[in-house]
Scaffold this motif. Structure first.
Motif, PDB file in Angstrom:
ATOM      1  N   PRO A  44       0.803  -1.236   0.000  1.00 49.96           N
ATOM      2  CA  PRO A  44       0.000   0.000   0.000  1.00 49.96           C
ATOM      3  C   PRO A  44       0.831   1.279   0.000  1.00 49.96           C
ATOM      4  CG  PRO A  44      -0.925  -1.599   1.528  1.00 49.96           C
ATOM      5  CD  PRO A  44       0.404  -2.146   1.098  1.00 49.96           C
ATOM      6  N   ALA A  45       1.884   1.314   0.816  1.00 58.77           N
ATOM      7  CA  ALA A  45       2.735   2.504   0.848  1.00 58.77           C
ATOM      8  C   ALA A  45       3.480   2.682  -0.472  1.00 58.77           C
ATOM      9  CB  ALA A  45       3.730   2.410   2.006  1.00 58.77           C
ATOM     10  N   THR A  46       3.866   1.579  -1.093  1.00 59.44           N
ATOM     11  CA  THR A  46       4.539   1.652  -2.392  1.00 59.44           C
ATOM     12  C   THR A  46       3.593   2.215  -3.446  1.00 59.44           C
ATOM     13  OG1 THR A  46       5.885  -0.280  -1.795  1.00 59.44           O
ATOM     14  CG2 THR A  46       5.796   0.324  -4.121  1.00 59.44           C
ATOM     15  N   ARG A  47       2.334   1.789  -3.435  1.00 63.79           N
ATOM     16  CA  ARG A  47       1.337   2.335  -4.363  1.00 63.79           C
ATOM     17  C   ARG A  47       1.127   3.831  -4.104  1.00 63.79           C
ATOM     18  NH1 ARG A  47      -3.949  -1.168  -3.974  1.00 63.79           N
ATOM     19  NH2 ARG A  47      -4.540   0.135  -5.774  1.00 63.79           N
ATOM     20  N   CYS A  48       1.065   4.197  -2.825  1.00 61.80           N
ATOM     21  CA  CYS A  48       0.888   5.613  -2.479  1.00 61.80           C
ATOM     22  C   CYS A  48       2.076   6.449  -2.947  1.00 61.80           C
ATOM     23  CB  CYS A  48       0.709   5.761  -0.968  1.00 61.80           C
ATOM     24  SG  CYS A  48      -0.892   5.199  -0.346  1.00 61.80           S
ATOM     25  N   ALA A  49       3.290   5.909  -2.800  1.00 56.88           N
ATOM     26  CA  ALA A  49       4.491   6.640  -3.210  1.00 56.88           C
ATOM     27  C   ALA A  49       4.508   6.852  -4.720  1.00 56.88           C
ATOM     28  CB  ALA A  49       5.740   5.883  -2.766  1.00 56.88           C
ATOM     29  N   ILE A  50       4.182   5.825  -5.475  1.00 58.29           N
ATOM     30  CA  ILE A  50       4.154   5.951  -6.934  1.00 58.29           C
ATOM     31  C   ILE A  50       3.060   6.924  -7.360  1.00 58.29           C
ATOM     32  CG2 ILE A  50       3.712   4.683  -9.080  1.00 58.29           C
ATOM     33  CD1 ILE A  50       5.000   2.223  -7.696  1.00 58.29           C
ATOM     34  N   ALA A  51       1.923   6.872  -6.678  1.00 59.61           N
ATOM     35  CA  ALA A  51       0.839   7.814  -6.981  1.00 59.61           C
ATOM     36  C   ALA A  51       1.272   9.247  -6.701  1.00 59.61           C
ATOM     37  CB  ALA A  51      -0.398   7.453  -6.162  1.00 59.61           C
ATOM     38  N   ARG A  52       1.969   9.449  -5.585  1.00 61.08           N
ATOM     39  CA  ARG A  52       2.452  10.797  -5.247  1.00 61.08           C
ATOM     40  C   ARG A  52       3.440  11.297  -6.302  1.00 61.08           C
ATOM     41  NH1 ARG A  52       3.275  13.416  -0.371  1.00 61.08           N
ATOM     42  NH2 ARG A  52       1.219  12.541   0.131  1.00 61.08           N
ATOM     43  N   LEU A  53       4.351  10.437  -6.713  1.00 62.48           N
ATOM     44  CA  LEU A  53       5.365  10.826  -7.687  1.00 62.48           C
ATOM     45  C   LEU A  53       4.767  11.111  -9.060  1.00 62.48           C
ATOM     46  CD1 LEU A  53       8.094   8.220  -6.689  1.00 62.48           C
ATOM     47  CD2 LEU A  53       8.275  10.694  -6.400  1.00 62.48           C
ATOM     48  N   SER A  54       3.711  10.389  -9.399  1.00 54.50           N
ATOM     49  CA  SER A  54       3.119  10.513 -10.739  1.00 54.50           C
ATOM     50  C   SER A  54       1.926  11.457 -10.774  1.00 54.50           C
ATOM     51  CB  SER A  54       2.678   9.139 -11.243  1.00 54.50           C
ATOM     52  OG  SER A  54       1.666   8.594 -10.410  1.00 54.50           O
ATOM     53  N   GLY A  55       1.470  11.900  -9.604  1.00 56.58           N
ATOM     54  CA  GLY A  55       0.297  12.760  -9.548  1.00 56.58           C
ATOM     55  C   GLY A  55      -0.990  12.031  -9.878  1.00 56.58           C
ATOM     56  N   SER A  56      -1.027  10.740  -9.614  1.00 56.28           N
ATOM     57  CA  SER A  56      -2.211   9.942  -9.926  1.00 56.28           C
ATOM     58  C   SER A  56      -2.880   9.463  -8.642  1.00 56.28           C
ATOM     59  CB  SER A  56      -1.835   8.743 -10.807  1.00 56.28           C
ATOM     60  OG  SER A  56      -0.898   7.911 -10.156  1.00 56.28           O
ATOM     61  N   ASP A  57      -3.959   8.710  -8.796  1.00 50.62           N
ATOM     62  CA  ASP A  57      -4.702   8.158  -7.673  1.00 50.62           C
ATOM     63  C   ASP A  57      -4.114   6.802  -7.309  1.00 50.62           C
ATOM     64  OD1 ASP A  57      -6.757   6.792  -6.108  1.00 50.62           O
ATOM     65  OD2 ASP A  57      -8.065   8.462  -6.696  1.00 50.62           O
ATOM     66  N   PRO A  58      -3.929   6.503  -6.005  1.00 52.58           N
ATOM     67  CA  PRO A  58      -3.351   5.200  -5.625  1.00 52.58           C
ATOM     68  C   PRO A  58      -4.133   4.007  -6.175  1.00 52.58           C
ATOM     69  CG  PRO A  58      -3.342   6.664  -3.737  1.00 52.58           C
ATOM     70  CD  PRO A  58      -4.108   7.371  -4.828  1.00 52.58           C
ATOM     71  N   VAL A  59      -5.446   4.125  -6.339  1.00 54.65           N
ATOM     72  CA  VAL A  59      -6.220   2.986  -6.841  1.00 54.65           C
ATOM     73  C   VAL A  59      -5.911   2.702  -8.304  1.00 54.65           C
ATOM     74  CG1 VAL A  59      -8.080   3.340  -5.184  1.00 54.65           C
ATOM     75  CG2 VAL A  59      -8.229   4.399  -7.452  1.00 54.65           C
ATOM     76  N   LYS A  60      -5.295   3.653  -8.997  1.00 56.81           N
ATOM     77  CA  LYS A  60      -4.914   3.438 -10.394  1.00 56.81           C
ATOM     78  C   LYS A  60      -3.517   2.846 -10.527  1.00 56.81           C
ATOM     79  CE  LYS A  60      -7.839   7.154 -12.208  1.00 56.81           C
ATOM     80  NZ  LYS A  60      -7.879   8.397 -13.020  1.00 56.81           N
ATOM     81  N   VAL A  61      -2.845   2.671  -9.386  1.00 56.86           N
ATOM     82  CA  VAL A  61      -1.489   2.119  -9.385  1.00 56.86           C
ATOM     83  C   VAL A  61      -1.532   0.644  -9.036  1.00 56.86           C
ATOM     84  CG1 VAL A  61       0.812   2.242  -8.347  1.00 56.86           C
ATOM     85  CG2 VAL A  61      -0.509   4.344  -8.726  1.00 56.86           C
ATOM     86  N   CYS A  62      -0.957  -0.177  -9.888  1.00 59.79           N
ATOM     87  CA  CYS A  62      -0.829  -1.616  -9.640  1.00 59.79           C
ATOM     88  C   CYS A  62       0.643  -1.944  -9.424  1.00 59.79           C
ATOM     89  CB  CYS A  62      -1.384  -2.416 -10.814  1.00 59.79           C
ATOM     90  SG  CYS A  62      -1.152  -4.210 -10.674  1.00 59.79           S
ATOM     91  N   VAL A  63       0.909  -2.712  -8.391  1.00 56.68           N
ATOM     92  CA  VAL A  63       2.289  -3.054  -8.030  1.00 56.68           C
ATOM     93  C   VAL A  63       2.440  -4.558  -7.947  1.00 56.68           C
ATOM     94  CG1 VAL A  63       3.892  -3.058  -6.076  1.00 56.68           C
ATOM     95  CG2 VAL A  63       2.882  -0.916  -6.825  1.00 56.68           C
ATOM     96  N   LYS A  64       3.566  -5.061  -8.417  1.00 54.70           N
ATOM     97  CA  LYS A  64       3.960  -6.441  -8.165  1.00 54.70           C
ATOM     98  C   LYS A  64       5.349  -6.407  -7.542  1.00 54.70           C
ATOM     99  CE  LYS A  64       1.124  -8.867 -11.553  1.00 54.70           C
ATOM    100  NZ  LYS A  64       1.084  -9.917 -12.602  1.00 54.70           N
ATOM    101  N   LEU A  65       5.407  -6.864  -6.290  1.00 54.26           N
ATOM    102  CA  LEU A  65       6.621  -6.714  -5.489  1.00 54.26           C
ATOM    103  C   LEU A  65       7.059  -8.063  -4.941  1.00 54.26           C
ATOM    104  CD1 LEU A  65       8.645  -4.711  -4.207  1.00 54.26           C
ATOM    105  CD2 LEU A  65       6.994  -4.372  -2.357  1.00 54.26           C
ATOM    106  N   VAL A  66       8.313  -8.387  -5.158  1.00 55.80           N
ATOM    107  CA  VAL A  66       8.912  -9.606  -4.617  1.00 55.80           C
ATOM    108  C   VAL A  66       9.926  -9.199  -3.563  1.00 55.80           C
ATOM    109  CG1 VAL A  66      10.329 -11.642  -5.126  1.00 55.80           C
ATOM    110  CG2 VAL A  66       8.616 -10.871  -6.786  1.00 55.80           C
ATOM    111  N   GLY A  67       9.828  -9.756  -2.362  1.00 54.59           N
ATOM    112  CA  GLY A  67      10.784  -9.406  -1.324  1.00 54.59           C
ATOM    113  C   GLY A  67      10.546 -10.168  -0.041  1.00 54.59           C
ATOM    114  N   HIS A  68      11.578 -10.324   0.728  1.00 57.43           N
ATOM    115  CA  HIS A  68      11.536 -11.089   1.976  1.00 57.43           C
ATOM    116  C   HIS A  68      11.099 -10.209   3.145  1.00 57.43           C
ATOM    117  CE1 HIS A  68      13.046 -13.767   5.213  1.00 57.43           C
ATOM    118  NE2 HIS A  68      12.875 -14.718   4.308  1.00 57.43           N
TER     119      HIS A  68
END
Length: 395
Positions: A174-198
Protein backbone atom coordinates in the motif's frame (compact mmCIF):
# COMPACT_ATOMS: atom_id res chain seq x y z
CA UNK A 1 -25.21 -20.43 0.34
CA UNK A 2 -23.53 -22.20 3.26
CA UNK A 3 -20.75 -20.20 4.87
CA UNK A 4 -17.22 -21.56 4.85
CA UNK A 5 -15.79 -22.51 8.23
CA UNK A 6 -12.85 -20.36 9.30
CA UNK A 7 -10.77 -21.55 12.25
CA UNK A 8 -8.32 -19.07 13.77
CA UNK A 9 -5.72 -20.70 16.00
CA UNK A 10 -4.31 -18.30 18.58
CA UNK A 11 -6.69 -15.89 20.33
CA UNK A 12 -4.39 -12.89 20.56
CA UNK A 13 -4.33 -9.33 19.28
CA UNK A 14 -4.04 -10.23 15.59
CA UNK A 15 -6.93 -12.69 15.83
CA UNK A 16 -9.16 -10.03 17.38
CA UNK A 17 -8.27 -7.40 14.79
CA UNK A 18 -9.04 -9.80 11.95
CA UNK A 19 -12.39 -10.68 13.50
CA UNK A 20 -13.19 -7.01 14.04
CA UNK A 21 -13.17 -6.64 10.27
CA UNK A 22 -14.60 -10.00 9.21
CA UNK A 23 -17.35 -10.54 11.78
CA UNK A 24 -19.64 -7.64 10.73
CA UNK A 25 -19.41 -8.86 7.13
CA UNK A 26 -20.68 -12.24 8.33
CA UNK A 27 -19.24 -14.29 5.47
CA UNK A 28 -17.86 -17.15 7.60
CA UNK A 29 -18.80 -19.51 10.35
CA UNK A 30 -16.08 -18.55 12.85
CA UNK A 31 -14.13 -20.78 15.23
CA UNK A 32 -11.35 -19.61 17.55
CA UNK A 33 -8.91 -22.01 19.23
CA UNK A 34 -6.55 -21.23 22.09
CA UNK A 35 -4.73 -23.13 24.81
CA UNK A 36 -6.74 -20.87 27.16
CA UNK A 37 -10.37 -21.81 26.52
CA UNK A 38 -11.62 -19.03 28.81
CA UNK A 39 -9.72 -16.45 26.76
CA UNK A 40 -11.09 -17.87 23.51
CA UNK A 41 -14.64 -17.90 24.88
CA UNK A 42 -14.44 -14.31 26.09
CA UNK A 43 -13.00 -13.18 22.76
CA UNK A 44 -15.81 -14.93 20.88
CA UNK A 45 -18.42 -13.32 23.13
CA UNK A 46 -16.86 -9.89 22.58
CA UNK A 47 -16.99 -10.35 18.81
CA UNK A 48 -20.54 -11.71 18.93
CA UNK A 49 -21.79 -8.81 21.05
CA UNK A 50 -19.95 -6.17 19.02
CA UNK A 51 -21.45 -7.49 15.78
CA UNK A 52 -24.90 -7.39 17.36
CA UNK A 53 -24.43 -3.64 17.86
CA UNK A 54 -24.86 -3.56 14.07
CA UNK A 55 -27.72 -6.09 14.21
CA UNK A 56 -25.46 -8.76 12.73
CA UNK A 57 -25.71 -12.23 14.25
CA UNK A 58 -22.47 -14.16 13.78
CA UNK A 59 -21.77 -17.83 14.38
CA UNK A 60 -18.62 -18.05 16.47
CA UNK A 61 -17.33 -20.61 18.96
CA UNK A 62 -14.23 -21.06 21.08
CA UNK A 63 -12.19 -24.26 21.34
CA UNK A 64 -9.25 -25.49 23.39
CA UNK A 65 -6.09 -26.36 21.44
CA UNK A 66 -2.56 -26.69 22.81
CA UNK A 67 0.13 -26.67 20.14
CA UNK A 68 2.60 -28.93 21.91
CA UNK A 69 3.90 -32.22 20.55
CA UNK A 70 2.06 -34.17 23.25
CA UNK A 71 -1.28 -32.69 22.20
CA UNK A 72 -1.25 -33.41 18.46
CA UNK A 73 -3.74 -36.28 18.78
CA UNK A 74 -6.19 -34.17 20.79
CA UNK A 75 -5.83 -31.29 18.35
CA UNK A 76 -6.54 -33.62 15.45
CA UNK A 77 -9.75 -34.73 17.20
CA UNK A 78 -10.79 -31.10 17.68
CA UNK A 79 -10.14 -30.35 14.02
CA UNK A 80 -12.23 -33.37 13.04
CA UNK A 81 -15.14 -31.93 15.02
CA UNK A 82 -14.82 -28.46 13.48
CA UNK A 83 -14.09 -29.59 9.89
CA UNK A 84 -12.67 -26.19 8.89
CA UNK A 85 -12.43 -25.07 5.29
CA UNK A 86 -9.72 -22.55 6.19
CA UNK A 87 -7.28 -22.65 9.10
CA UNK A 88 -5.50 -19.40 9.99
CA UNK A 89 -2.53 -19.90 12.29
CA UNK A 90 -1.88 -16.87 14.51
CA UNK A 91 -0.12 -18.87 17.24
CA UNK A 92 3.41 -18.05 18.35
CA UNK A 93 5.47 -18.63 21.46
CA UNK A 94 6.50 -14.97 21.59
CA UNK A 95 4.43 -11.86 21.05
CA UNK A 96 5.81 -8.77 19.34
CA UNK A 97 4.86 -6.82 22.46
CA UNK A 98 7.45 -8.72 24.52
CA UNK A 99 10.18 -7.47 22.21
CA UNK A 100 8.96 -3.90 21.87
CA UNK A 101 8.66 -3.65 25.67
CA UNK A 102 12.44 -3.71 25.97
CA UNK A 103 14.22 -0.44 26.67
CA UNK A 104 15.78 1.18 23.62
CA UNK A 105 19.36 0.10 24.28
CA UNK A 106 18.46 -3.56 24.70
CA UNK A 107 16.02 -3.47 21.82
CA UNK A 108 18.48 -1.90 19.38
CA UNK A 109 21.23 -4.34 20.35
CA UNK A 110 19.00 -7.37 19.88
CA UNK A 111 17.52 -5.99 16.67
CA UNK A 112 20.88 -6.33 14.93
CA UNK A 113 20.51 -10.11 15.02
CA UNK A 114 17.54 -9.93 12.63
CA UNK A 115 14.38 -11.99 12.86
CA UNK A 116 15.75 -15.32 11.64
CA UNK A 117 17.20 -16.48 14.99
CA UNK A 118 13.70 -16.24 16.49
CA UNK A 119 12.43 -18.86 14.07
CA UNK A 120 11.97 -21.67 16.68
CA UNK A 121 9.34 -19.63 18.53
CA UNK A 122 7.20 -19.45 15.40
CA UNK A 123 8.08 -22.77 13.78
CA UNK A 124 7.33 -25.05 16.75
CA UNK A 125 3.59 -24.21 17.08
CA UNK A 126 3.10 -24.19 13.30
CA UNK A 127 4.76 -27.61 12.97
CA UNK A 128 2.52 -29.06 15.68
CA UNK A 129 -0.57 -27.57 14.04
CA UNK A 130 0.30 -28.83 10.57
CA UNK A 131 0.76 -32.39 11.87
CA UNK A 132 -2.74 -32.26 13.35
CA UNK A 133 -4.13 -30.77 10.12
CA UNK A 134 -2.56 -33.51 8.01
CA UNK A 135 -4.17 -36.14 10.25
CA UNK A 136 -7.69 -34.79 10.36
CA UNK A 137 -8.46 -32.20 7.66
CA UNK A 138 -5.79 -32.41 4.92
CA UNK A 139 -8.04 -30.64 2.39
CA UNK A 140 -8.36 -27.49 4.49
CA UNK A 141 -6.52 -24.44 3.20
CA UNK A 142 -3.96 -23.29 5.77
CA UNK A 143 -2.89 -19.65 6.08
CA UNK A 144 0.06 -18.93 8.37
CA UNK A 145 0.65 -15.60 10.11
CA UNK A 146 3.72 -16.69 12.13
CA UNK A 147 6.87 -15.64 10.23
CA UNK A 148 5.57 -17.29 7.04
CA UNK A 149 8.56 -16.17 4.93
CA UNK A 150 10.68 -18.78 6.71
CA UNK A 151 8.24 -21.09 8.55
CA UNK A 152 6.39 -22.04 5.36
CA UNK A 153 9.66 -22.70 3.55
CA UNK A 154 10.96 -24.96 6.33
CA UNK A 155 7.71 -26.92 6.59
CA UNK A 156 7.67 -27.41 2.82
CA UNK A 157 10.84 -29.46 3.12
CA UNK A 158 9.05 -31.97 5.37
CA UNK A 159 5.82 -32.04 3.35
CA UNK A 160 3.78 -29.86 5.69
CA UNK A 161 3.80 -26.39 4.20
CA UNK A 162 0.81 -24.09 4.77
CA UNK A 163 -0.78 -22.93 1.53
CA UNK A 164 0.15 -19.28 2.01
CA UNK A 165 1.06 -16.63 4.59
CA UNK A 166 -0.07 -13.08 5.35
CA UNK A 167 1.57 -9.73 6.08
CA UNK A 168 5.20 -8.77 5.54
CA UNK A 169 5.61 -8.04 1.79
CA UNK A 170 1.86 -7.38 1.58
CA UNK A 171 2.26 -4.66 4.22
CA UNK A 172 4.73 -2.77 2.04
CA UNK A 173 2.52 -2.73 -1.05
CA UNK A 174 0.00 0.00 0.00
CA UNK A 175 2.73 2.50 0.85
CA UNK A 176 4.54 1.65 -2.39
CA UNK A 177 1.34 2.33 -4.36
CA UNK A 178 0.89 5.61 -2.48
CA UNK A 179 4.49 6.64 -3.21
CA UNK A 180 4.15 5.95 -6.93
CA UNK A 181 0.84 7.81 -6.98
CA UNK A 182 2.45 10.80 -5.25
CA UNK A 183 5.37 10.83 -7.69
CA UNK A 184 3.12 10.51 -10.74
CA UNK A 185 0.30 12.76 -9.55
CA UNK A 186 -2.21 9.94 -9.93
CA UNK A 187 -4.70 8.16 -7.67
CA UNK A 188 -3.35 5.20 -5.62
CA UNK A 189 -6.22 2.99 -6.84
CA UNK A 190 -4.91 3.44 -10.39
CA UNK A 191 -1.49 2.12 -9.39
CA UNK A 192 -0.83 -1.62 -9.64
CA UNK A 193 2.29 -3.05 -8.03
CA UNK A 194 3.96 -6.44 -8.16
CA UNK A 195 6.62 -6.71 -5.49
CA UNK A 196 8.91 -9.61 -4.62
CA UNK A 197 10.78 -9.41 -1.32
CA UNK A 198 11.54 -11.09 1.98
CA UNK A 199 10.43 -10.17 5.50
CA UNK A 200 13.69 -8.28 6.08
CA UNK A 201 13.13 -6.00 3.09
CA UNK A 202 9.49 -5.31 3.93
CA UNK A 203 10.47 -4.24 7.46
CA UNK A 204 13.54 -2.20 6.48
CA UNK A 205 12.03 -0.01 3.76
CA UNK A 206 9.24 1.72 5.76
CA UNK A 207 11.85 3.12 8.13
CA UNK A 208 14.95 3.66 6.00
CA UNK A 209 14.02 3.40 2.34
CA UNK A 210 15.95 1.25 -0.11
CA UNK A 211 18.96 -0.47 1.47
CA UNK A 212 22.29 0.78 0.12
CA UNK A 213 23.21 -2.69 -1.12
CA UNK A 214 19.69 -3.41 -2.39
CA UNK A 215 20.64 -6.21 -4.82
CA UNK A 216 21.99 -8.16 -1.85
CA UNK A 217 18.90 -7.39 0.24
CA UNK A 218 16.49 -8.85 -2.28
CA UNK A 219 13.73 -6.93 -4.10
CA UNK A 220 11.97 -6.99 -7.47
CA UNK A 221 9.47 -4.23 -8.28
CA UNK A 222 7.17 -3.79 -11.28
CA UNK A 223 4.37 -1.22 -11.45
CA UNK A 224 1.61 0.07 -13.71
CA UNK A 225 -0.38 3.31 -13.77
CA UNK A 226 -3.77 3.16 -15.47
CA UNK A 227 -2.73 -0.13 -17.05
CA UNK A 228 0.50 1.22 -18.56
CA UNK A 229 3.74 -0.33 -17.32
CA UNK A 230 6.58 1.96 -16.26
CA UNK A 231 10.16 0.76 -16.02
CA UNK A 232 12.54 3.72 -15.93
CA UNK A 233 10.31 6.61 -14.78
CA UNK A 234 11.34 6.44 -11.12
CA UNK A 235 14.07 4.35 -9.56
CA UNK A 236 13.46 1.99 -6.66
CA UNK A 237 15.61 4.30 -4.55
CA UNK A 238 13.26 7.22 -5.24
CA UNK A 239 10.08 5.18 -4.76
CA UNK A 240 11.11 3.52 -1.51
CA UNK A 241 12.68 6.76 -0.30
CA UNK A 242 9.24 8.32 -0.73
CA UNK A 243 7.73 5.42 1.24
CA UNK A 244 10.03 6.11 4.18
CA UNK A 245 9.73 9.91 4.02
CA UNK A 246 6.15 10.63 3.02
CA UNK A 247 4.26 7.55 4.18
CA UNK A 248 5.75 6.78 7.57
CA UNK A 249 3.44 4.69 9.76
CA UNK A 250 3.19 3.26 13.24
CA UNK A 251 5.07 -0.01 13.76
CA UNK A 252 5.34 -2.70 16.42
CA UNK A 253 2.04 -4.02 17.77
CA UNK A 254 0.18 -1.09 16.15
CA UNK A 255 1.13 -2.49 12.74
CA UNK A 256 -0.97 -5.58 13.46
CA UNK A 257 -3.85 -3.63 11.93
CA UNK A 258 -2.05 -3.55 8.58
CA UNK A 259 -1.31 -7.28 8.86
CA UNK A 260 -4.92 -7.98 9.78
CA UNK A 261 -6.11 -6.24 6.62
CA UNK A 262 -3.68 -8.28 4.52
CA UNK A 263 -5.18 -11.38 6.13
CA UNK A 264 -8.70 -10.22 5.28
CA UNK A 265 -7.71 -9.72 1.62
CA UNK A 266 -6.51 -13.34 1.46
CA UNK A 267 -9.19 -15.02 3.59
CA UNK A 268 -12.18 -13.37 1.92
CA UNK A 269 -10.99 -14.30 -1.54
CA UNK A 270 -9.67 -17.83 -1.13
CA UNK A 271 -13.00 -19.26 -2.24
CA UNK A 272 -14.14 -16.37 -4.44
CA UNK A 273 -15.56 -17.19 -7.89
CA UNK A 274 -12.81 -15.19 -9.58
CA UNK A 275 -9.07 -14.93 -9.04
CA UNK A 276 -8.07 -11.87 -7.00
CA UNK A 277 -4.57 -10.38 -7.08
CA UNK A 278 -2.92 -9.85 -3.68
CA UNK A 279 0.55 -10.18 -2.14
CA UNK A 280 1.58 -12.74 0.44
CA UNK A 281 4.62 -14.52 1.86
CA UNK A 282 5.28 -18.24 1.68
CA UNK A 283 2.89 -19.41 -1.07
CA UNK A 284 3.25 -23.19 -1.45
CA UNK A 285 6.26 -23.14 0.86
CA UNK A 286 8.37 -20.71 -1.15
CA UNK A 287 10.75 -18.47 0.83
CA UNK A 288 9.84 -14.78 1.13
CA UNK A 289 6.97 -12.82 -0.40
CA UNK A 290 5.38 -12.67 -3.86
CA UNK A 291 2.46 -11.32 -5.86
CA UNK A 292 -0.15 -14.07 -5.97
CA UNK A 293 -3.67 -14.80 -7.15
CA UNK A 294 -6.25 -16.42 -4.84
CA UNK A 295 -9.68 -17.73 -5.66
CA UNK A 296 -11.70 -20.90 -6.23
CA UNK A 297 -9.81 -22.63 -3.46
CA UNK A 298 -6.41 -22.07 -5.06
CA UNK A 299 -3.26 -20.03 -4.50
CA UNK A 300 -1.19 -19.22 -7.59
CA UNK A 301 1.99 -17.23 -8.23
CA UNK A 302 1.35 -14.01 -10.16
CA UNK A 303 4.83 -12.88 -11.15
CA UNK A 304 5.20 -10.04 -13.64
CA UNK A 305 6.09 -10.90 -17.22
CA UNK A 306 9.82 -11.45 -17.57
CA UNK A 307 10.43 -12.46 -13.93
CA UNK A 308 11.02 -16.19 -13.71
CA UNK A 309 10.06 -18.21 -10.66
CA UNK A 310 13.69 -19.14 -10.04
CA UNK A 311 14.72 -15.49 -10.14
CA UNK A 312 12.04 -14.51 -7.64
CA UNK A 313 13.18 -17.29 -5.29
CA UNK A 314 16.78 -16.09 -5.55
CA UNK A 315 15.69 -12.55 -4.67
CA UNK A 316 13.97 -13.85 -1.55
CA UNK A 317 16.84 -16.12 -0.58
CA UNK A 318 19.10 -13.05 -0.63
CA UNK A 319 16.71 -11.29 1.74
CA UNK A 320 16.48 -14.43 3.85
CA UNK A 321 20.23 -14.30 4.46
CA UNK A 322 19.93 -10.69 5.59
CA UNK A 323 17.25 -11.82 8.05
CA UNK A 324 19.71 -14.23 9.65
CA UNK A 325 18.93 -17.52 7.89
CA UNK A 326 21.83 -18.64 5.75
CA UNK A 327 20.04 -21.58 4.13
CA UNK A 328 17.27 -24.16 4.48
CA UNK A 329 18.51 -27.64 3.59
CA UNK A 330 16.61 -30.35 1.75
CA UNK A 331 15.60 -32.12 4.98
CA UNK A 332 14.32 -28.88 6.56
CA UNK A 333 17.43 -28.21 8.63
CA UNK A 334 17.91 -24.45 9.03
CA UNK A 335 21.43 -23.01 8.98
CA UNK A 336 21.71 -19.59 10.62
CA UNK A 337 24.12 -16.79 9.71
CA UNK A 338 27.42 -16.60 11.61
CA UNK A 339 27.03 -12.91 12.45
CA UNK A 340 23.52 -13.38 13.84
CA UNK A 341 24.52 -16.48 15.79
CA UNK A 342 27.37 -14.61 17.43
CA UNK A 343 25.11 -11.70 18.41
CA UNK A 344 22.57 -14.06 19.99
CA UNK A 345 25.37 -15.80 21.88
CA UNK A 346 26.79 -12.50 23.10
CA UNK A 347 23.48 -10.93 24.13
CA UNK A 348 21.40 -13.88 25.29
CA UNK A 349 23.99 -16.58 25.94
CA UNK A 350 22.07 -18.56 23.31
CA UNK A 351 23.96 -20.41 20.61
CA UNK A 352 22.08 -22.12 17.78
CA UNK A 353 24.03 -22.55 14.54
CA UNK A 354 21.54 -24.91 12.91
CA UNK A 355 18.19 -26.48 13.75
CA UNK A 356 16.30 -29.55 12.62
CA UNK A 357 12.53 -29.20 12.31
CA UNK A 358 11.89 -31.83 14.99
CA UNK A 359 14.07 -29.93 17.46
CA UNK A 360 12.24 -26.61 17.08
CA UNK A 361 10.17 -26.98 20.28
CA UNK A 362 13.24 -27.72 22.40
CA UNK A 363 15.16 -24.78 20.93
CA UNK A 364 12.11 -22.56 21.46
CA UNK A 365 11.98 -23.40 25.17
CA UNK A 366 15.65 -22.52 25.62
CA UNK A 367 15.39 -19.33 23.60
CA UNK A 368 12.31 -18.13 25.49
CA UNK A 369 14.09 -18.76 28.80
CA UNK A 370 17.21 -16.88 27.69
CA UNK A 371 15.12 -13.97 26.40
CA UNK A 372 13.26 -13.65 29.71
CA UNK A 373 16.57 -13.39 31.51
CA UNK A 374 17.74 -10.72 29.05
CA UNK A 375 14.53 -8.73 29.45
CA UNK A 376 14.27 -9.05 33.23
CA UNK A 377 15.95 -5.75 34.07
CA UNK A 378 14.57 -3.91 31.05
CA UNK A 379 12.03 -1.16 31.60
CA UNK A 380 8.66 -2.45 30.39
CA UNK A 381 7.95 0.44 28.08
CA UNK A 382 8.17 1.11 24.38
CA UNK A 383 8.24 4.90 24.76
CA UNK A 384 11.88 5.14 23.66
CA UNK A 385 11.38 3.19 20.45
CA UNK A 386 11.72 5.12 17.19
CA UNK A 387 8.48 5.70 15.31
CA UNK A 388 7.76 2.76 13.04
CA UNK A 389 9.32 0.02 15.17
CA UNK A 390 12.38 -1.81 13.90
CA UNK A 391 13.32 -3.57 10.69
CA UNK A 392 13.39 -6.91 12.40
CA UNK A 393 10.49 -6.71 14.82
CA UNK A 394 7.97 -4.29 13.29
CA UNK A 395 5.14 -6.66 12.41
Amino acid sequence: MQRKKLLIVGAGRLCLQILQVLAPRNQFEFHVASRDLEQATRLCNLVRQAALQLNVVVQIRGWAMDLRDACIGCNAETLSKIKPDIVLNCASLQSTSELTALDKEKFDALDQAGFGPWLPLHLAPAYALMRAVKQSCPKALVVNAAYPDAVNAVLYKVGMAPDVGIGNIANLVPATRCAIARLSGSDPVKVCVKLVGHHYFSQYVPRFGLPVDAPEQGCSLSYWIDGHEYTDEWSEEVIFGCVADEFRRLGGVDAHYLTAMSAVAVLENLYSDIEVRVHAPGPHGLPGGYPIKVGMGKVLLDLPFGVRREEAIQVNEAGQRQDGIQSILADGTVVFGDKQCELMRKLLNFRMTDMKVGDAAEWARELACKFRAYAQDSRQTASHLPVGGSPAFAR
